[in-house]
Design a protein around this motif. Structure first.
Motif, PDB file in Angstrom:
ATOM      1  N   ASN A 103      29.544 -37.351 -16.939  1.00 27.90           N
ATOM      2  CA  ASN A 103      28.373 -38.409 -16.658  1.00 27.90           C
ATOM      3  C   ASN A 103      27.523 -38.526 -17.693  1.00 27.90           C
ATOM      4  N   THR A 104      26.679 -39.632 -18.151  1.00 26.67           N
ATOM      5  CA  THR A 104      25.690 -39.663 -19.138  1.00 26.67           C
ATOM      6  C   THR A 104      24.875 -38.369 -19.072  1.00 26.67           C
ATOM      7  N   LYS A 105      24.221 -37.867 -17.877  1.00 23.92           N
ATOM      8  CA  LYS A 105      23.443 -36.997 -17.966  1.00 23.92           C
ATOM      9  C   LYS A 105      24.014 -35.761 -18.602  1.00 23.92           C
ATOM     10  N   SER A 106      25.205 -35.505 -18.175  1.00 18.54           N
ATOM     11  CA  SER A 106      25.819 -34.056 -18.758  1.00 18.54           C
ATOM     12  C   SER A 106      26.351 -34.039 -20.149  1.00 18.54           C
ATOM     13  N   ILE A 107      26.657 -35.493 -20.620  1.00 19.83           N
ATOM     14  CA  ILE A 107      26.934 -35.597 -22.123  1.00 19.83           C
ATOM     15  C   ILE A 107      25.765 -35.406 -22.849  1.00 19.83           C
ATOM     16  N   ARG A 108      24.670 -36.106 -22.652  1.00 20.25           N
ATOM     17  CA  ARG A 108      23.380 -36.156 -23.373  1.00 20.25           C
ATOM     18  C   ARG A 108      22.873 -34.506 -23.425  1.00 20.25           C
ATOM     19  N   LEU A 109      23.209 -33.646 -22.335  1.00 16.62           N
ATOM     20  CA  LEU A 109      22.668 -32.359 -22.659  1.00 16.62           C
ATOM     21  C   LEU A 109      23.578 -31.656 -23.706  1.00 16.62           C
ATOM     22  N   LYS A 110      24.703 -32.044 -23.968  1.00 20.40           N
ATOM     23  CA  LYS A 110      25.529 -31.446 -25.266  1.00 20.40           C
ATOM     24  C   LYS A 110      25.112 -31.929 -26.325  1.00 20.40           C
ATOM     25  N   SER A 145      21.997 -44.607 -14.922  1.00 17.01           N
ATOM     26  CA  SER A 145      22.466 -44.751 -16.388  1.00 17.01           C
ATOM     27  C   SER A 145      22.151 -46.441 -16.536  1.00 17.01           C
ATOM     28  N   ASN A 146      22.347 -46.654 -17.836  1.00 15.88           N
ATOM     29  CA  ASN A 146      22.444 -48.000 -18.142  1.00 15.88           C
ATOM     30  C   ASN A 146      23.709 -48.413 -19.177  1.00 15.88           C
ATOM     31  N   ALA A 147      23.915 -49.678 -19.176  1.00 16.02           N
ATOM     32  CA  ALA A 147      25.254 -49.988 -19.894  1.00 16.02           C
ATOM     33  C   ALA A 147      24.858 -49.407 -21.581  1.00 16.02           C
ATOM     34  N   GLN A 148      23.726 -49.384 -22.070  1.00 11.78           N
ATOM     35  CA  GLN A 148      23.583 -49.078 -23.501  1.00 11.78           C
ATOM     36  C   GLN A 148      23.858 -47.568 -23.699  1.00 11.78           C
ATOM     37  N   ARG A 149      23.302 -46.714 -22.593  1.00 10.70           N
ATOM     38  CA  ARG A 149      23.774 -45.191 -22.693  1.00 10.70           C
ATOM     39  C   ARG A 149      25.066 -44.900 -22.330  1.00 10.70           C
ATOM     40  N   MET A 150      25.732 -45.949 -21.528  1.00 14.55           N
ATOM     41  CA  MET A 150      27.131 -45.700 -21.203  1.00 14.55           C
ATOM     42  C   MET A 150      27.955 -45.580 -22.525  1.00 14.55           C
ATOM     43  N   VAL A 151      27.578 -46.736 -23.289  1.00 11.76           N
ATOM     44  CA  VAL A 151      28.255 -46.847 -24.841  1.00 11.76           C
ATOM     45  C   VAL A 151      28.188 -45.731 -25.482  1.00 11.76           C
ATOM     46  N   GLU A 152      26.599 -45.409 -25.782  1.00 10.53           N
ATOM     47  CA  GLU A 152      26.333 -44.168 -26.763  1.00 10.53           C
ATOM     48  C   GLU A 152      27.151 -42.994 -26.216  1.00 10.53           C
TER      49      GLU A 152
END
Length: 289
Positions: A103-110, A145-152
């Motif tokens: 999910n976006t949270k776990s991806i952001r941590l990497k 999460s939001n759409a922009q973060r999903m894209v990123e």
């Protein structure tokens, strides 16, 4: 293998070795999902994980794929996840692909370097639940999460060289925002440009917040034809560079597997034929989630 509670995996991982390294889901707040409601999130001990890998090395020598469970195993600290991937590569050298939920949270941590190292260690595909590209809908379903973060985050996985499979939910926005949900989801999918899109049709699960909203008359579930109309709009607004758009899950009324853009028009014609009653839909009793 030491499994705790219910173990879930993507449909495409049906024949994979299932290695459970976490229990539950690190987010576990989505209003539509009841998968992990009775399972507390935890990371299993390394000794148990290594024992399971050793067991798999003796008993699962025909399986070419392995899926790391549960709901968001990518949340593991980088060193622990690399340790697990290296053990898989050393003890199960015949495994050609390792997959994981993200999910976006776990991806952001990497970091980007972290993701590349995971890819180099054998993590070749990630499954990300987008559900909707509409920010209002994402907020209503408590996606976190939001759409922009999903894209990123989706683009970061793609840049790391991982295959990406994105899940979307037909009907999740209800009737009032159906069209917006379809258009915005197509826009976000186009921006991410994953190799695979899996469209599921919403089936309400008792005990979830969304089911409670439905019982109170606060959420309107789409009819089968409305689901198809939403699917047609979504595909119309989705532009992939050779990716597959699947809507052949057991929950769907009309099985679809299309490569975009080559099969886009043919697929839309099939949906329109179904809307005109020329193609039969799956009976309700045969649907499952």
């Amino acid at each position: 293998m030491h499994y705790q509670g219910d173990v879930f995996r993507p449909p495409s991982e049906a024949k994979s070795i299932l290695l459970q390294v976490t229990t539950g889901c690190s987010h576990n707040k989505c209003s539509f999902c009841g998968m992990y409601k009775n399972s507390r999130f935890s990371i299993k001990d390394d000794d148990i994980i290594m024992e399971d890998i050793e067991y798999a090395s003796r008993h699962f020598q025909r399986q070419k794929r392995l899926f790391i469970c549960d709901g968001d195993a990518l949340i593991l600290p980088q060193k622990r996840l690399l340790h697990i991937l290296n053990a898989i590569r050393e003890q199960l050298p015949w495994v050609e692909r390792v997959g994981i939920y993200a999910n976006t949270k776990s991806i952001r941590l990497k970091s980007d370097e972290d993701l590349q190292k995971l890819r180099d260690a054998g993590l070749k595909i990630a499954y990300m639940g987008l559900e909707s590209g509409d920010d209002v809908t994402l907020e209503h379903i408590c996606k976190g999460s939001n759409a922009q973060r999903m894209v990123e985050m989706g683009q970061r996985l793609r840049s790391a060289g991982m295959l990406l499979s994105v899940t979307v939910l037909l009907g999740i926005a209800g009737k009032k925002r159906s069209h917006v949900h379809a258009v915005e989801t197509g826009r976000v999918l186009s921006a991410i440009d994953p190799e695979y899109v899996g469209a599921l049709s919403l089936m309400l699960s008792q005990g979830t917040d969304l089911y409670s909203s439905y019982e109170k008359g606060l959420f309107e579930l789409l009819e089968p034809m409305e689901m198809l109309e939403e699917l047609a709009v979504m595909i119309t607004h989705t532009d992939l560079s050779g990716g597959y758009f699947h809507a052949n899950h057991a929950s769907n009324y009309l099985p679809i597997k299309a490569r975009l853009p080559e099969e886009k028009e043919k697929t839309l014609q099939l949906i329109h034929s179904a809307l005109q009653g020329k193609v039969g839909l799956k009976a309700e009793q045969y649907r499952s989630f």
